[in-house]
Design an enzyme around this catalytic site. Structure first.
Site, short mmCIF file in Angstrom:
data_model
loop_
_atom_site.label_atom_id
_atom_site.label_comp_id
_atom_site.label_asym_id
_atom_site.label_seq_id
_atom_site.Cartn_x
_atom_site.Cartn_y
_atom_site.Cartn_z
CG ASN A 1 30.99 26.44 18.01
OD1 ASN A 1 30.94 27.64 17.82
ND2 ASN A 1 32.12 25.79 18.24
NE ARG B 1 33.32 28.68 20.94
CZ ARG B 1 34.10 29.12 19.96
NH1 ARG B 1 33.71 29.02 18.70
NH2 ARG B 1 35.26 29.66 20.23
CG HIS C 1 41.15 28.46 22.91
ND1 HIS C 1 42.45 28.86 22.62
CD2 HIS C 1 40.50 28.41 21.73
CE1 HIS C 1 42.57 29.05 21.32
NE2 HIS C 1 41.40 28.79 20.75
CG LEU D 1 49.69 23.93 21.54
CD1 LEU D 1 51.00 23.16 21.46
CD2 LEU D 1 49.95 25.41 21.84
N GLY E 1 44.08 28.74 16.44
CA GLY E 1 44.27 29.65 17.56
C GLY E 1 45.02 28.86 18.63
NE ARG F 1 43.14 35.27 16.39
CZ ARG F 1 42.51 34.19 16.87
NH1 ARG F 1 43.11 33.41 17.74
NH2 ARG F 1 41.29 33.94 16.51
CG ASP G 1 48.31 22.45 7.14
OD1 ASP G 1 48.77 21.76 8.09
OD2 ASP G 1 47.53 22.00 6.31
N GLY H 1 44.55 20.63 17.44
CA GLY H 1 45.17 20.10 16.22
C GLY H 1 46.66 19.84 16.31
N GLY I 1 48.68 20.26 19.14
CA GLY I 1 49.01 19.62 20.42
C GLY I 1 48.74 18.13 20.41
CD GLU I 2 43.43 16.82 20.04
OE1 GLU I 2 43.00 16.14 19.11
OE2 GLU I 2 42.76 17.68 20.63
CG ASN I 3 46.68 15.40 15.35
OD1 ASN I 3 46.42 14.22 15.54
ND2 ASN I 3 45.78 16.35 15.34
CD GLU J 1 36.73 23.92 21.84
OE1 GLU J 1 37.17 23.36 20.81
OE2 GLU J 1 36.78 25.14 22.03
P1 ADP Z 1 41.01 25.22 15.00
O1 ADP Z 1 41.59 26.23 15.92
O2 ADP Z 1 40.67 25.76 13.64
O3 ADP Z 1 39.91 24.35 15.60
P2 ADP Z 1 42.58 22.77 15.01
O4 ADP Z 1 42.52 22.45 16.46
O5 ADP Z 1 41.86 21.88 14.06
O6 ADP Z 1 42.25 24.27 14.71
O7 ADP Z 1 44.16 22.78 14.61
C1 ADP Z 1 44.57 23.15 13.33
C2 ADP Z 1 46.08 22.98 13.29
O8 ADP Z 1 46.42 21.64 13.61
C3 ADP Z 1 46.66 23.26 11.90
O9 ADP Z 1 47.86 24.01 12.03
C4 ADP Z 1 46.99 21.88 11.41
O10 ADP Z 1 48.05 21.89 10.49
C5 ADP Z 1 47.41 21.20 12.71
N1 ADP Z 1 47.42 19.74 12.55
C6 ADP Z 1 46.40 18.90 12.30
N2 ADP Z 1 46.86 17.64 12.14
C7 ADP Z 1 48.20 17.69 12.28
C8 ADP Z 1 49.26 16.72 12.23
N3 ADP Z 1 49.01 15.46 11.99
N4 ADP Z 1 50.53 17.15 12.45
C9 ADP Z 1 50.79 18.45 12.68
N5 ADP Z 1 49.85 19.40 12.75
C10 ADP Z 1 48.57 19.03 12.55
#
Ligand code: ADP
Length: 402
Positions: A7, A93, A182, A211, A214, A243, A284, A332, A334-336, A386
């Site tokens: 990628n 990719r 995506h 989420l 991007g 963005r 962040d 990032g 969406g998962e966390n 991915e």
């Molecule tokens: P990219 O599009 O660069 O691949 P990612 O999928 O890694 O991005 O997502 C980055 C985003 O995820 C950032 O805004 C980061 O702060 C957020 N993130 C990562 N871990 C957490 C968490 N534990 N709680 C909230 N947001 C998180």
């Protein structure tokens, strides 16, 4: 046999070497900060129990070309791949496939020509992707190479979804239309959801929310994308890290008039200085949530706009899907972020979207349902992958071509 996934992005090259049958990783890593004094390779080396070694090294890598060459040598010198031996295929990719590519393809001269013709639509990413392809073809001339496009999954959108209400000539002469991005991630999580629920994807309606930094939403009807939030470029749609997402296009002309900003400066402003960063000074989500908890009003507003806009897309996509089976959160944020998931879903109970706060708050590492049994819609958190999707599509593509 193994599959190498490359990628080659705008400032980094991610790579993963996987087993060609199981797609289990052998080495996974990233080469970052290319073109700076502190380029760095970080990688994890796997054995059958999981990650068994990590490696990090600072280097001087001046260009993407040097970067891909370095990676190939790195994998070869450490015995992960033999130069002409055990690579079944390389999957690349590619960000933009325009209207030409509706699925992954075996790379030929004519495919390269078409990716090159698509450069005006992705002027930063497609050239970086092409460098990766060129070097791998030179180094492994007899190994099949496959292009996996970010746009391909969305090519099933009907014209009413992908066309803009603009003069016809802009489409016929300049290919101005909505493409979506995506795609690999949306496709991966949709497949995982179907697999998890034990149903064929062709029987499911989903809204997938990617989420990350991007961000995009996709409406999937009976397994096929029928709409997505990103457009001609990734700037359209949801509010993102930096963005802006959907805005009144007249803001651009207004800004040019009242501030005298040049068009390229406005482009930078909308792509790199807007979104969460624009509203509260950080992109962040972890930091923004921390500030919100401490009573920071700008952080609160940024999260409110972010979640409100996702909620509006869910409403719109529910309307066009007719029936929603699964709502998926990935990437990032969406998962966390249980906070974002909760804020997005709150108030949608009358639509069958009923999140359970305790399930939502639990630590989630793999595909998990977080809805109430009474809700008609499954709400799932699914870690995106991915690289695995690219490896699987690469394998399918070489099998189909045999
Ligand atoms: P990219 O599009 O660069 O691949 P990612 O999928 O890694 O991005 O997502 C980055 C985003 O995820 C950032 O805004 C980061 O702060 C957020 N993130 C990562 N871990 C957490 C968490 N534990 N709680 C909230 N947001 C998180």
């Amino acid at each position: 046999m193994k599959i190498l996934v490359i990628n080659s992005g705008s400032s980094s090259i991610k790579f993963r070497l996987v087993d060609a049958q199981t797609f289990y990783p052998i080495v996974n890593g990233i080469l970052e900060c290319i073109g700076t004094q502190r380029s760095k390779i970080s990688c994890s080396i796997y054995n059958e129990k999981g990650i068994h070694k990590k490696h990090e090294e600072f280097l001087l890598i001046n260009s993407h070309g040097e970067g891909v060459k370095f990676l190939v040598d790195y994998l070869h010198n450490r015995g992960f791949i033999g130069v002409f031996g055990d690579l079944a295929a390389i999957g690349h990719r590619v960000v933009h496939g325009g209207e030409w590519f509706k699925k992954s393809v075996l790379i030929t001269e004519s495919v390269i020509g078409r990716i090159r013709k698509t450069i005006p639509l992705a002027p930063i990413h497609n050239p970086a992707n092409l460098i990766g392809i060129d070097i791998c073809r030179d180094t492994f001339p007899s190994t099949p190479q496959v292009a996996v496009f970010d746009t391909a999954f969305h090519q099933s959108m009907p014209a009413k979804a992908y066309r803009y209400p603009l003069p016809e000539s802009l489409y016929s002469e300049h290919r101005v239309r909505r493409y979506g991005f995506h795609g690999t991630s949306h496709q991966y999580v949709a497949n995982r959801a179907a697999e998890f629920l034990g149903k064929p994807l062709s029987q499911l309606n989903l809204i997938t929310l990617h989420l990350g930094n991007g961000a995009s939403a996709t409406a999937i009807q009976r397994g096929r994308a029928i709409d997505t939030s990103m457009g001609l470029t990734p700037l359209e749609g949801l509010m993102m890290g930096t963005r802006c997402g959907d805005i009144d296009p007249a803001i651009i002309f207004y800004l040019a008039r009242v501030s005298g900003l040049a068009i390229d400066k406005i482009e930078t402003l909308l792509n790199q200085k807007s979104g969460l960063f624009g509203v509260c000074g950080s992109n962040d989500m972890r930091e923004i949530q921390q500030r919100f908890k401490q009573g920071d009003e700008q952080a609160k507003l940024a999260i409110e706009i972010y979640c409100y806009r996702i909620k509006k897309y869910i409403g719109a996509y529910l309307a066009i899907l007719g029936r929603l089976d699964v709502l998926v959160f990935t990437a990032g944020v969406g998962e966390n972020s249980p906070e974002v998931r909760l804020q997005v879903c709150q108030g949608l109970e009358h639509l069958g979207i009923c999140i359970v706060p305790e399930k939502n708050k639990a630590k989630i590492n793999s595909a998990t349902e977080i809805q109430n049994d009474a809700g008609a819609v499954k709400i799932m958190v699914i870690p995106t992958d991915e690289e695995t999707e690219i490896a699987q599509q690469t394998q399918a593509c070489i099998q189909n071509s045999q």
